[in-house]
Design a protein around this motif. Structure first.
Motif, PDB file in Angstrom:
ATOM      1  N   SER A  53      18.000  12.094  83.509  1.00  0.00           N
ATOM      2  CA  SER A  53      18.213  11.693  82.118  1.00  0.00           C
ATOM      3  C   SER A  53      16.986  10.933  81.619  1.00  0.00           C
ATOM      4  CB  SER A  53      19.469  10.834  81.968  1.00  0.00           C
ATOM      5  OG  SER A  53      19.317   9.619  82.671  1.00  0.00           O
ATOM      6  N   ASP A  54      16.819  10.954  80.310  1.00  0.00           N
ATOM      7  CA  ASP A  54      15.665  10.286  79.699  1.00  0.00           C
ATOM      8  C   ASP A  54      15.729   8.790  79.985  1.00  0.00           C
ATOM      9  OD1 ASP A  54      13.388   9.836  78.230  1.00  0.00           O
ATOM     10  OD2 ASP A  54      14.185  10.644  76.356  1.00  0.00           O
ATOM     11  N   THR A  55      14.585   8.195  80.247  1.00  0.00           N
ATOM     12  CA  THR A  55      14.525   6.774  80.576  1.00  0.00           C
ATOM     13  C   THR A  55      14.303   5.898  79.351  1.00  0.00           C
ATOM     14  OG1 THR A  55      12.175   6.983  81.060  1.00  0.00           O
ATOM     15  CG2 THR A  55      13.693   7.176  82.912  1.00  0.00           C
ATOM     16  N   TYR A  56      13.980   6.514  78.210  1.00  0.00           N
ATOM     17  CA  TYR A  56      13.769   5.734  76.990  1.00  0.00           C
ATOM     18  C   TYR A  56      15.130   5.338  76.438  1.00  0.00           C
ATOM     19  CZ  TYR A  56      12.037   4.266  72.449  1.00  0.00           C
ATOM     20  OH  TYR A  56      11.733   3.522  71.341  1.00  0.00           O
ATOM     21  N   ILE A  57      15.348   4.028  76.224  1.00  0.00           N
ATOM     22  CA  ILE A  57      16.651   3.577  75.750  1.00  0.00           C
ATOM     23  C   ILE A  57      16.576   2.945  74.372  1.00  0.00           C
ATOM     24  CG2 ILE A  57      17.698   3.399  78.026  1.00  0.00           C
ATOM     25  CD1 ILE A  57      17.095   0.423  78.028  1.00  0.00           C
ATOM     26  N   GLY A  58      15.421   3.047  73.717  1.00  0.00           N
ATOM     27  CA  GLY A  58      15.309   2.581  72.344  1.00  0.00           C
ATOM     28  C   GLY A  58      14.478   1.334  72.185  1.00  0.00           C
ATOM     29  N   ASP A  59      14.006   1.134  70.967  1.00  0.00           N
ATOM     30  CA  ASP A  59      13.281  -0.071  70.568  1.00  0.00           C
ATOM     31  C   ASP A  59      12.101  -0.381  71.490  1.00  0.00           C
ATOM     32  OD1 ASP A  59      12.848  -2.151  68.784  1.00  0.00           O
ATOM     33  OD2 ASP A  59      14.117  -3.554  69.880  1.00  0.00           O
ATOM     34  N   GLY A  60      11.343   0.654  71.865  1.00  0.00           N
ATOM     35  CA  GLY A  60      10.164   0.456  72.704  1.00  0.00           C
ATOM     36  C   GLY A  60      10.486   0.059  74.136  1.00  0.00           C
ATOM     37  N   THR A  61      11.709   0.338  74.577  1.00  0.00           N
ATOM     38  CA  THR A  61      12.159  -0.096  75.898  1.00  0.00           C
ATOM     39  C   THR A  61      12.535   1.104  76.761  1.00  0.00           C
ATOM     40  OG1 THR A  61      13.017  -2.140  74.931  1.00  0.00           O
ATOM     41  CG2 THR A  61      13.793  -1.571  77.136  1.00  0.00           C
ATOM     42  N   MET A  62      12.151   1.019  78.014  1.00  0.00           N
ATOM     43  CA  MET A  62      12.409   2.065  78.986  1.00  0.00           C
ATOM     44  C   MET A  62      13.166   1.447  80.164  1.00  0.00           C
ATOM     45  SD  MET A  62       9.505   4.502  80.661  1.00  0.00           S
ATOM     46  CE  MET A  62       8.511   3.116  81.150  1.00  0.00           C
ATOM     47  N   LEU A  63      14.118   2.209  80.716  1.00  0.00           N
ATOM     48  CA  LEU A  63      14.874   1.777  81.879  1.00  0.00           C
ATOM     49  C   LEU A  63      14.583   2.736  83.028  1.00  0.00           C
ATOM     50  CD1 LEU A  63      17.079   0.010  83.244  1.00  0.00           C
ATOM     51  CD2 LEU A  63      18.754   1.634  82.350  1.00  0.00           C
ATOM     52  N   LEU A  64      13.888   2.236  84.040  1.00  0.00           N
ATOM     53  CA  LEU A  64      13.585   3.034  85.225  1.00  0.00           C
ATOM     54  C   LEU A  64      14.546   2.645  86.343  1.00  0.00           C
ATOM     55  CD1 LEU A  64       9.682   2.826  85.293  1.00  0.00           C
ATOM     56  CD2 LEU A  64      11.121   4.620  84.308  1.00  0.00           C
ATOM     57  N   MET A  85       2.385   0.960  75.956  1.00  0.00           N
ATOM     58  CA  MET A  85       2.048   1.995  76.927  1.00  0.00           C
ATOM     59  C   MET A  85       2.622   3.328  76.459  1.00  0.00           C
ATOM     60  SD  MET A  85       3.551   1.972  80.779  1.00  0.00           S
ATOM     61  CE  MET A  85       3.379   3.333  81.874  1.00  0.00           C
ATOM     62  N   ALA A  86       1.815   4.380  76.486  1.00  0.00           N
ATOM     63  CA  ALA A  86       2.312   5.718  76.159  1.00  0.00           C
ATOM     64  C   ALA A  86       3.053   6.259  77.371  1.00  0.00           C
ATOM     65  CB  ALA A  86       1.147   6.633  75.791  1.00  0.00           C
ATOM     66  N   TRP A  87       4.268   6.771  77.168  1.00  0.00           N
ATOM     67  CA  TRP A  87       5.084   7.304  78.250  1.00  0.00           C
ATOM     68  C   TRP A  87       5.576   8.683  77.861  1.00  0.00           C
ATOM     69  CZ3 TRP A  87       5.944   5.395  83.044  1.00  0.00           C
ATOM     70  CH2 TRP A  87       6.928   6.024  83.821  1.00  0.00           C
ATOM     71  N   GLN A  88       5.227   9.667  78.652  1.00  0.00           N
ATOM     72  CA  GLN A  88       5.664  11.040  78.433  1.00  0.00           C
ATOM     73  C   GLN A  88       7.019  11.237  79.094  1.00  0.00           C
ATOM     74  OE1 GLN A  88       4.062  13.578  76.693  1.00  0.00           O
ATOM     75  NE2 GLN A  88       6.011  14.627  76.976  1.00  0.00           N
ATOM     76  N   ALA A  90      10.088  12.936  80.881  1.00  0.00           N
ATOM     77  CA  ALA A  90      10.283  14.056  81.809  1.00  0.00           C
ATOM     78  C   ALA A  90      11.328  15.024  81.253  1.00  0.00           C
ATOM     79  CB  ALA A  90      10.730  13.533  83.170  1.00  0.00           C
ATOM     80  N   GLN A  91      11.998  14.638  80.182  1.00  0.00           N
ATOM     81  CA  GLN A  91      13.069  15.439  79.603  1.00  0.00           C
ATOM     82  C   GLN A  91      12.599  16.383  78.497  1.00  0.00           C
ATOM     83  OE1 GLN A  91      16.463  15.381  80.589  1.00  0.00           O
ATOM     84  NE2 GLN A  91      15.409  14.467  82.317  1.00  0.00           N
ATOM     85  N   GLY A  92      11.320  16.375  78.195  1.00  0.00           N
ATOM     86  CA  GLY A  92      10.837  17.248  77.123  1.00  0.00           C
ATOM     87  C   GLY A  92       9.518  16.758  76.561  1.00  0.00           C
ATOM     88  N   PRO A  93       9.210  17.187  75.345  1.00  0.00           N
ATOM     89  CA  PRO A  93       7.892  16.896  74.786  1.00  0.00           C
ATOM     90  C   PRO A  93       7.735  15.486  74.213  1.00  0.00           C
ATOM     91  CG  PRO A  93       9.169  18.173  73.232  1.00  0.00           C
ATOM     92  CD  PRO A  93      10.005  18.063  74.492  1.00  0.00           C
ATOM     93  N   SER A  94       8.783  14.704  74.201  1.00  0.00           N
ATOM     94  CA  SER A  94       8.714  13.381  73.574  1.00  0.00           C
ATOM     95  C   SER A  94       7.772  12.446  74.315  1.00  0.00           C
ATOM     96  CB  SER A  94      10.102  12.746  73.517  1.00  0.00           C
ATOM     97  OG  SER A  94      10.977  13.542  72.764  1.00  0.00           O
ATOM     98  N   GLN A  95       7.001  11.706  73.525  1.00  0.00           N
ATOM     99  CA  GLN A  95       6.158  10.649  74.077  1.00  0.00           C
ATOM    100  C   GLN A  95       6.527   9.365  73.350  1.00  0.00           C
ATOM    101  OE1 GLN A  95       2.085  11.437  75.008  1.00  0.00           O
ATOM    102  NE2 GLN A  95       1.463   9.399  74.434  1.00  0.00           N
ATOM    103  N   TYR A  96       6.706   8.301  74.109  1.00  0.00           N
ATOM    104  CA  TYR A  96       7.162   7.033  73.551  1.00  0.00           C
ATOM    105  C   TYR A  96       6.082   5.964  73.711  1.00  0.00           C
ATOM    106  CZ  TYR A  96      11.599   9.467  74.169  1.00  0.00           C
ATOM    107  OH  TYR A  96      12.604  10.385  74.143  1.00  0.00           O
TER     108      TYR A  96
END
Length: 147
Positions: A53-64, A85-88, A90-96
């Protein structure tokens, strides 16, 4: 030793991080427990979980998630990055653009902390959690935000 009501965490400030530097930082912060795992092995564990599942959880925050039986204690690393930090994904073309990273380092065999981990996961969906997280300065204020 007095019992904590929150999941143990470590707050880390960073100016700028690449993906590789992030993995090195996680490896360093979880020593000596994970001394048998290389940076590449830790990255592989995190990336395998990211495929689910995507690790981006919103508001510039990522949960690994880092799940390994080598951990003797569950904990959260909270990493604040000054230069986003730019984060690509793994679930698709989105970069955060990431400014906060939560690393949930767990050993699923340590059942005593699973309730606190579930509380943290519930807290992540609360509307004001990210605002509180972004405003927290230092360990004591973070302890008030975390379950």
């Amino acid at each position: 030793m007095k019992s904590q009501n929150y999941l143990p965490f470590k707050y880390i400030e960073a100016t700028k991080l690449s993906r590789q530097e992030l993995m090195v930082l996680i490896h360093q912060q979880l020593q000596p427990e994970l001394s048998d795992l290389s940076v590449e092995q830790i990255a592989a564990l995190i990336e395998a979980r990211e495929q689910q599942s995507d690790t981006y959880i919103g508001d510039g925050t990522m949960l690994l998630h880092l799940d390994t039986t080598q951990l003797r204690a569950n904990r959260v690393l909270i990493i604040n990055i000054e230069d986003k930090m730019a984060w690509q994904s793994a679930q698709g073309p989105s970069q955060y653009q990431i400014s906060h990273i939560l690393v949930l380092a767990v050993n699923q065999d340590l059942a005593a902390d699973m309730g606190r981990i579930r509380q943290l996961m519930t807290k992540l969906v609360e509307e004001d959690f990210f605002a509180q997280l972004h405003q927290a300065a230092g360990r004591h204020q973070l302890a008030a935000v975390l379950p």
